[in-house]
Motif scaffolding. Structure first.
Motif, PDB file in Angstrom:
ATOM      1  N   HIS A  37      -5.408  35.423 -30.425  1.00 35.40           N
ATOM      2  CA  HIS A  37      -6.795  35.321 -30.882  1.00 35.40           C
ATOM      3  C   HIS A  37      -7.357  36.738 -30.974  1.00 35.40           C
ATOM      4  O   HIS A  37      -7.247  37.513 -30.025  1.00 35.40           O
ATOM      5  N   HIS A  38      -7.978  37.055 -32.112  1.00 37.67           N
ATOM      6  CA  HIS A  38      -8.448  38.420 -32.366  1.00 37.67           C
ATOM      7  C   HIS A  38      -9.865  38.381 -32.932  1.00 37.67           C
ATOM      8  O   HIS A  38     -10.180  37.528 -33.758  1.00 37.67           O
ATOM      9  N   LEU A  39     -10.688  39.330 -32.494  1.00 40.10           N
ATOM     10  CA  LEU A  39     -12.050  39.444 -33.011  1.00 40.10           C
ATOM     11  C   LEU A  39     -12.389  40.927 -33.115  1.00 40.10           C
ATOM     12  O   LEU A  39     -12.228  41.675 -32.146  1.00 40.10           O
ATOM     13  N   SER A  53     -12.832  37.127 -37.226  1.00 44.56           N
ATOM     14  CA  SER A  53     -11.938  36.606 -36.201  1.00 44.56           C
ATOM     15  C   SER A  53     -10.699  36.046 -36.883  1.00 44.56           C
ATOM     16  O   SER A  53     -10.753  35.556 -38.010  1.00 44.56           O
TER      17      SER A  53
END
Length: 141
Positions: A37-39, A53
């Motif tokens: 998970h990336h933001l 995201s």
């Protein structure tokens, strides 16, 4: 403009005005703790003005790809390249992580989103229908 990866709950909470609803601390913590998970946040003068995201998916016969989950830029900061820079930042990360591609679902009548995605190198693969299952309100952690 500066783009940084979100790594703390306070960073995400400070960007709450950019989300569809206020970020919840417990969900922000879960997001940050979940692998893949990336933001990324875009800042102007230390104020969050945009975010993107992404979620990595892995399938036995397809390999790893990046799903661009959500993109938003504050109204007063649109049409300045912020969305394009955020998308490219996520795409660069996807390449670094060994993803074979990146994709996003977008309504065909959402001209601003389509323009942003195209300006960042996205190519339309044609119309798509989204099927959804609604189970309840968001779960309480």
């Amino acid at each position: 403009m500066q783009i940084d990866r979100a790594t703390t709950v306070p960073e995400i909470l400070a960007a709450s005005p950019l989300f569809d609803a206020p970020a919840r601390p417990e969900w922000a913590a879960d997001f940050l703790a979940t692998p893949g998970h990336h933001l990324f946040l875009a800042y102007e003068d230390a104020t969050p003005v945009g975010f993107v995201s992404g979620v990595e998916t892995l399938h036995p016969d397809k390999g790893r790809e990046m799903f661009l989950y959500e993109l938003a830029v504050a109204e007063g900061h649109r049409r300045r390249g912020t969305a394009r820079a955020l998308i490219r930042t996520l795409a660069d990360l996807a390449r670094e992580r060994g993803c074979y591609g990146m994709w996003v679902g977008v309504d065909p009548d959402n001209a601003p989103a389509l323009a942003a995605y195209r300006s960042a190198g996205g190519v339309s693969e044609g119309p798509c229908t989204v099927m959804a299952w609604s189970f309840s309100q968001p779960r309480e952690p």
